[in-house]
Design a protein around this motif. Structure first.
Motif, PDB file in Angstrom:
ATOM      1  N   ARG A 171       0.846  -1.478   0.425  1.00  0.00           N
ATOM      2  CA  ARG A 171      -0.084  -0.044  -0.245  1.00  0.00           C
ATOM      3  C   ARG A 171       0.493   1.190   0.082  1.00  0.00           C
ATOM      4  N   VAL A 172       0.614   2.581  -0.804  1.00  0.00           N
ATOM      5  CA  VAL A 172       0.932   3.109  -1.094  1.00  0.00           C
ATOM      6  C   VAL A 172       1.236   4.523   0.495  1.00  0.00           C
ATOM      7  N   ALA A 173       2.122   5.005   0.371  1.00  0.00           N
ATOM      8  CA  ALA A 173       2.335   5.871   2.275  1.00  0.00           C
ATOM      9  C   ALA A 173       1.781   7.257   2.079  1.00  0.00           C
ATOM     10  N   ASP A 174       1.857   7.565   0.514  1.00  0.00           N
ATOM     11  CA  ASP A 174       1.588   9.130   0.755  1.00  0.00           C
ATOM     12  C   ASP A 174       0.598   9.787   0.699  1.00  0.00           C
ATOM     13  N   SER A 175      -0.837   9.392   1.238  1.00  0.00           N
ATOM     14  CA  SER A 175      -1.850   9.534   1.645  1.00  0.00           C
ATOM     15  C   SER A 175      -2.241   9.097   3.158  1.00  0.00           C
ATOM     16  N   ALA A 176      -3.129   9.873   4.288  1.00  0.00           N
ATOM     17  CA  ALA A 176      -3.515   9.392   5.077  1.00  0.00           C
ATOM     18  C   ALA A 176      -4.631   8.409   4.878  1.00  0.00           C
ATOM     19  N   GLN A 177      -4.437   7.378   5.776  1.00  0.00           N
ATOM     20  CA  GLN A 177      -5.084   6.536   5.694  1.00  0.00           C
ATOM     21  C   GLN A 177      -5.299   5.341   7.893  1.00  0.00           C
ATOM     22  N   PRO A 178      -6.382   4.664   7.986  1.00  0.00           N
ATOM     23  CA  PRO A 178      -6.263   4.075   8.771  1.00  0.00           C
ATOM     24  C   PRO A 178      -5.679   2.791   8.442  1.00  0.00           C
ATOM     25  N   VAL A 179      -4.875   2.927   9.867  1.00  0.00           N
ATOM     26  CA  VAL A 179      -3.942   1.218   9.571  1.00  0.00           C
ATOM     27  C   VAL A 179      -4.483   0.177  11.279  1.00  0.00           C
ATOM     28  N   ASP A 180      -3.773  -0.449  11.308  1.00  0.00           N
ATOM     29  CA  ASP A 180      -3.848  -1.263  12.553  1.00  0.00           C
ATOM     30  C   ASP A 180      -2.746  -0.722  13.848  1.00  0.00           C
ATOM     31  N   TRP A 181      -1.497  -0.411  13.299  1.00  0.00           N
ATOM     32  CA  TRP A 181      -0.970   0.349  14.503  1.00  0.00           C
ATOM     33  C   TRP A 181       0.001   0.934  13.436  1.00  0.00           C
ATOM     34  N   LEU A 182       1.340   1.798  14.601  1.00  0.00           N
ATOM     35  CA  LEU A 182       2.023   2.667  13.843  1.00  0.00           C
ATOM     36  C   LEU A 182       3.528   2.569  14.613  1.00  0.00           C
ATOM     37  N   VAL A 183       4.164   3.471  14.709  1.00  0.00           N
ATOM     38  CA  VAL A 183       5.560   2.190  14.900  1.00  0.00           C
ATOM     39  C   VAL A 183       4.941   3.436  16.826  1.00  0.00           C
ATOM     40  N   GLY A 184       5.777   3.248  17.320  1.00  0.00           N
ATOM     41  CA  GLY A 184       5.632   4.675  18.588  1.00  0.00           C
ATOM     42  C   GLY A 184       6.259   5.832  18.941  1.00  0.00           C
ATOM     43  N   ALA A 185       7.231   5.659  18.055  1.00  0.00           N
ATOM     44  CA  ALA A 185       8.392   6.810  18.523  1.00  0.00           C
ATOM     45  C   ALA A 185       7.648   7.941  18.348  1.00  0.00           C
ATOM     46  N   ALA A 186       6.681   8.781  17.458  1.00  0.00           N
ATOM     47  CA  ALA A 186       5.803   9.594  18.052  1.00  0.00           C
ATOM     48  C   ALA A 186       4.399   9.077  17.424  1.00  0.00           C
ATOM     49  N   LEU A 187       3.388   9.520  18.455  1.00  0.00           N
ATOM     50  CA  LEU A 187       1.949   9.060  18.724  1.00  0.00           C
ATOM     51  C   LEU A 187       0.809   9.946  19.353  1.00  0.00           C
ATOM     52  N   ILE A 188      -0.422  10.141  18.821  1.00  0.00           N
ATOM     53  CA  ILE A 188      -0.356  11.418  18.939  1.00  0.00           C
ATOM     54  C   ILE A 188      -1.930  10.069  19.960  1.00  0.00           C
ATOM     55  N   ILE A 189      -2.558  10.985  20.915  1.00  0.00           N
ATOM     56  CA  ILE A 189      -4.082   9.674  21.613  1.00  0.00           C
ATOM     57  C   ILE A 189      -4.803  10.660  22.211  1.00  0.00           C
ATOM     58  N   ARG A 190      -5.908  10.351  21.323  1.00  0.00           N
ATOM     59  CA  ARG A 190      -7.214  11.281  22.474  1.00  0.00           C
ATOM     60  C   ARG A 190      -7.321  10.686  23.320  1.00  0.00           C
ATOM     61  N   ARG A 191      -7.023  11.926  24.311  1.00  0.00           N
ATOM     62  CA  ARG A 191      -7.244  11.561  25.679  1.00  0.00           C
ATOM     63  C   ARG A 191      -8.399  10.360  26.103  1.00  0.00           C
ATOM     64  N   THR A 192      -9.820  10.602  25.738  1.00  0.00           N
ATOM     65  CA  THR A 192     -10.654   9.948  25.817  1.00  0.00           C
ATOM     66  C   THR A 192     -10.739   8.895  25.613  1.00  0.00           C
ATOM     67  N   THR A 193      -9.877   8.867  24.746  1.00  0.00           N
ATOM     68  CA  THR A 193      -9.174   7.218  23.627  1.00  0.00           C
ATOM     69  C   THR A 193      -8.638   6.243  25.083  1.00  0.00           C
ATOM     70  N   TRP A 194      -7.255   7.362  25.506  1.00  0.00           N
ATOM     71  CA  TRP A 194      -6.537   6.828  26.473  1.00  0.00           C
ATOM     72  C   TRP A 194      -7.039   6.268  27.863  1.00  0.00           C
ATOM     73  N   GLU A 195      -8.023   7.383  28.148  1.00  0.00           N
ATOM     74  CA  GLU A 195      -9.261   7.375  29.524  1.00  0.00           C
ATOM     75  C   GLU A 195      -9.517   5.385  29.658  1.00  0.00           C
TER      76      GLU A 195
END
Length: 319
Positions: A171-195
């Motif tokens: 799959r090409v990587a030049d556009s925003a897309q849903p994935v299963d998971w991402l390498v955690g070197a930089a990851l933004i998380i919604r607070r409500t999701t974290w909770e």
């Protein structure tokens, strides 16, 4: 920069540091350069018993950064959870200290999350220091992945179909897309999701904690997205490369823990024995090369690393 008690904070950046003072300085400078035009942000550094000048550097050069100093090396999951417990932002941004924000990457991620309420976590495009793209998108690993990715089999067959599927090479990587998971070197998380999902599993000292969390995030009904419009440089493994034997041990031990948790104890034990067999083979191979005098310092270092892994037996943490 706003006070940690400011409940209108947009983003809380949490950085877990261990002995990478120079890189941490560059990371913080890149974040604060963005924060000049974006005042509603909070930066938290959790230092895990660094023996370099990290703590003194943060205190003297970045007085507005909230510094949490631990007397022990907590590991990545525990350190990130500790920082998150002190965060006040609508979003958490968990980052490695060996990263650098490019332009307005953090703002891009916040705006993306605001525009996509179904997304519980997202990550930027990661790049190496020379500008090359650093693959960070992943599918959830299968049992085949366990044996064919980051093992001796992948060294022998680097382009095997199991690893390529895992890395989303189709799959090409030049556009925003849903994935299963991402390498955690930089990851933004919604607070409500974290909770709702809960913190990182502290049974992982380092590695696989973001995979485990993203799997729980997806199971709770949230999506995980890759957002290449945001770019962050990742120098990769600068802390863990200081102790190569420990890095190998933590990675493979975490792999065994993950597969026990999601595939059962039988497969986890089989995987552990397989991995130990590959390390025994590599120890014999490196010993032979050392005996014939081929790059002896290199061989000695690898022999020591493989022997330490074999002695530890890849037994899981008990946390």
């Amino acid at each position: 920069m706003s006070s940690p008690s400011d409940m209108l904070t947009d983003l809380s950046v949490v950085i877990v540091n261990w002995n990478v003072c120079a890189l941490l300085r560059r990371c913080l400078r890149s974040i604060l350069a963005t924060a000049v035009s974006w005042p509603t942000s909070q930066v938290i550094v959790v230092d895990c018993a660094s023996t370099d000048d990290s703590v003194a550097m943060v205190r003297s050069e970045f007085p507005d950064v909230q510094l949490i100093v631990s007397a022990e090396n907590l590991g990545y999951a525990r350190g990130a959870n500790l920082g998150a417990a002190h965060a006040s932002g609508r979003y958490l941004m968990i980052m490695n200290p060996d990263t650098e924000v490019v332009d307005d990457a953090l703002a891009v991620l916040v705006h993306y999350m605001d525009a996509h309420p179904e997304v519980g976590a997202a990550g930027p495009q990661l790049r190496y220091a020379d500008g090359r793209a650093q693959p960070s998108r992943r599918r959830f690993p299968t049992l085949a992945t366990a044996f064919w990715e980051s093992t001796l089999l992948q060294q022998w067959f680097p382009h095997n179909r199991f690893a390529r599927h895992y890395y989303m090479a189709d799959r090409v990587a030049d556009s925003a897309q849903p994935v299963d998971w991402l390498v955690g070197a930089a990851l933004i998380i919604r607070r409500t999701t974290w909770e709702r999902v809960g913190p990182l599993d502290e049974g992982y000292f380092m590695y696989f904690e973001e995979l485990d969390w993203c799997r729980r995030c997806r199971a709770a009904g949230w999506e995980v997205h890759y957002v290449p419009q945001a770019v962050i440089i990742h120098h990769e493994a600068q802390s863990s490369d200081q102790v190569p034997a420990a890095r190998i041990l933590h990675f493979q031990r975490s792999k065994v823990r993950y597969f026990r948790k999601y595939h059962g104890i039988v497969w986890a034990n089989f995987l552990r024995l397989f991995l130990l067999g590959t390390f025994a083979f590599q120890l014999i191979e490196e010993t032979f090369k050392w005996l014939i005098g081929h790059k002896r310092p290199l061989r000695r270092g690898r022999m020591n690393a493989y022997w330490q892994v074999l002695r530890a037996g890849l037994r899981e943490n008990t946390r």
